[in-house]
Design a protein around this motif. Sequence first.
Motif, PDB file in Angstrom:
ATOM      1  N   ARG A 147     -38.972 -22.211  -2.955  1.00 26.20           N
ATOM      2  CA  ARG A 147     -40.308 -21.765  -2.541  1.00 26.20           C
ATOM      3  C   ARG A 147     -40.095 -20.965  -1.271  1.00 26.20           C
ATOM      4  O   ARG A 147     -39.428 -21.444  -0.342  1.00 26.20           O
ATOM      5  CB  ARG A 147     -41.177 -23.005  -2.288  1.00 26.20           C
ATOM      6  N   HIS A 148     -40.579 -19.726  -1.254  1.00 27.80           N
ATOM      7  CA  HIS A 148     -40.345 -18.870  -0.096  1.00 27.80           C
ATOM      8  C   HIS A 148     -41.550 -17.987   0.151  1.00 27.80           C
ATOM      9  O   HIS A 148     -42.259 -17.627  -0.785  1.00 27.80           O
ATOM     10  CB  HIS A 148     -39.092 -18.024  -0.328  1.00 27.80           C
ATOM     11  N   SER A 156     -41.527 -14.935   1.080  1.00 28.23           N
ATOM     12  CA  SER A 156     -41.322 -13.521   0.750  1.00 28.23           C
ATOM     13  C   SER A 156     -41.298 -13.307  -0.756  1.00 28.23           C
ATOM     14  O   SER A 156     -40.556 -13.983  -1.470  1.00 28.23           O
ATOM     15  CB  SER A 156     -39.986 -13.033   1.308  1.00 28.23           C
ATOM     16  N   SER A 157     -42.067 -12.324  -1.218  1.00 32.37           N
ATOM     17  CA  SER A 157     -42.010 -11.961  -2.629  1.00 32.37           C
ATOM     18  C   SER A 157     -40.603 -11.459  -2.939  1.00 32.37           C
ATOM     19  O   SER A 157     -40.039 -10.685  -2.173  1.00 32.37           O
ATOM     20  CB  SER A 157     -43.022 -10.850  -2.936  1.00 32.37           C
ATOM     21  N   ALA A 166     -37.898 -13.360  -3.143  1.00 27.84           N
ATOM     22  CA  ALA A 166     -36.833 -14.225  -2.600  1.00 27.84           C
ATOM     23  C   ALA A 166     -36.033 -14.888  -3.710  1.00 27.84           C
ATOM     24  O   ALA A 166     -34.808 -14.988  -3.631  1.00 27.84           O
ATOM     25  CB  ALA A 166     -37.441 -15.272  -1.673  1.00 27.84           C
ATOM     26  N   ALA A 167     -36.718 -15.307  -4.769  1.00 21.97           N
ATOM     27  CA  ALA A 167     -36.028 -16.018  -5.849  1.00 21.97           C
ATOM     28  C   ALA A 167     -35.025 -15.121  -6.561  1.00 21.97           C
ATOM     29  O   ALA A 167     -33.897 -15.538  -6.845  1.00 21.97           O
ATOM     30  CB  ALA A 167     -37.041 -16.576  -6.845  1.00 21.97           C
ATOM     31  N   ASN A 202     -37.953 -20.435  -9.612  1.00 23.07           N
ATOM     32  CA  ASN A 202     -38.909 -19.969  -8.610  1.00 23.07           C
ATOM     33  C   ASN A 202     -40.088 -20.940  -8.533  1.00 23.07           C
ATOM     34  O   ASN A 202     -40.786 -21.156  -9.500  1.00 23.07           O
ATOM     35  CB  ASN A 202     -39.382 -18.572  -9.014  1.00 23.07           C
ATOM     36  N   ASP A 262     -42.920 -17.457  -4.830  1.00 21.78           N
ATOM     37  CA  ASP A 262     -42.337 -16.527  -3.854  1.00 21.78           C
ATOM     38  C   ASP A 262     -43.412 -15.550  -3.378  1.00 21.78           C
ATOM     39  O   ASP A 262     -43.862 -14.684  -4.116  1.00 21.78           O
ATOM     40  CB  ASP A 262     -41.109 -15.800  -4.422  1.00 21.78           C
TER      41      ASP A 262
END
Lengths: 330, 189
Positions: free
Chosen positions: A110-111, A113-114, A116-117, A131, A134
């Motif tokens: 889980r991040h 920033s779009s 990131a995964a 993902n 993100d």
Amino acid sequence: MIDSLAGENLISLETLSQTAMLEVLDHAELFAEVNSRTVRKVPTLKSRVVASLFFEESTRTRLSFETAAKRLSADVLSLAVASSSVKKGESLRDTIATIDALGIDAVILRHHSSGAASQVARFVPHVRVINAGDGQHQHPTQGLLDVFTVRQVLAERSGTNARESGSELFRGLHVLIVGDLRHSRVARSDAWAYSRLGAEVRVCGPGTLLPDDLSAWPVTLETNFDDALQWADVVGVLRLQKERGTGSLVPSLDEFTASFGMTKQRVQRLRSSTLITHPGPMNRGVEIDSWAADHANCLVERQVANGVAVRMAVLYLALSGARVEGEINE
Amino acid sequence: MAERERRHARPRGTVFVPRTQLLTSEDVDRAVRRMAHEVIERNVHIEDLVVIGLQTGGVPFAQRVAAELIDIARRPVEEGLLDVAFYRDDVSLHPVLESAETIIDVDLTDRTVLLVDDVLYTGRTIRAALNALSDWGRPRSIQLAVMVDRGHRELPIRPDYVGKNLPTAKGEAIDASLSGVWIGTLVAK
């Protein structure tokens, strides 16, 4: 396009075919049965290590994923970002490299920033990446558990077997997604999940909360919310994401509720069969009225319960592909 | 090889090419009836019995055995279905197998379980099934009935009731259903 999740990463639902989605839903039915047993655990992923990396707040998604991994007997490494070296300025790449060095088979990410995964998937190609949200891109397991829950309810109502029904129950289904579409990764995942399974998806929300460009979405824009509610078989309510600055994009929360909230009056006017979903956590009194949230057609609790089964299916499929060649023995 | 395995055997989508029919449907019928009689002979308290078919190949045989038991003993016999996909020890070794439903609505504690499968080969499926069953309680005993025992065991497992012993070569494949038993080979599509 991914045709089977076996041995694959789950980054986005945009690239997942209908066959692959149904594969997840059908496996989730089997894991739902496991979850109804006295012993709610199977040894399927014994000795596999799953790392859960949450760079953003989350309780339900994290607990849901970790419960899923544990019910499959996987070992769970859980990184609490707040107390980790990330706070000292460690880059995502170095954090992943460190965890990879401990020997992991999958990472749940889980991040904020779009993208990131998919970036992590490139850093560690031998690790399966799931993902878990993100940025404003995708939240695929939420999309899958939403369609799973809706299929389950529709199957119960029509007295059919959900597994055998395939995508049949979605054919011509009217799905309305309403609220903060601009920031919602759930909306992006839901839109692809429902439309790929054969449903017609429309979206509705205040102009300031629409994405800049809807043309890449498999949806049509609906301007009259109250008409759209009469059209809808399923209303997917989105959370107003105050932490992403949504507050400044609407004149006031009351104004938003009055125009696009699932108020008691609106829910009472719905057709009796119309289902309401919400990814949680709910802002009661903002996008959904407290009375509406506890309505029998509101599936929030079932969504949470099904989340574990769907995530078990995703972990099982992603981790059980043919990475090592071998003979099958009876 | 159960149909499920066959469909997913490497390379994906191999087909079973029959060479010789070894048993006709009448032979299978007779063998199942004989096994049912042996089960009755070994189990005085037939009401303690739970007949569990292994997905997917064992299920029709389990249903047929249970029907015979009811017919002979004139008592109801409880039945169940078990899929062992989640209990296998080779999850990463092969593509995902198509999984099927598990339905066991009984607490197995102090019951006698009769596991039924179509073909007994390495014994790994049975090993997985034994592990799985312990999640439903602690059976007093577990017995195993198979339509065909083709040898090549890799684990110390033996059947209690055998429809037919068929010595085979490893490269051969067996297809067993209520309509008969064939020997043949697996060929890529």
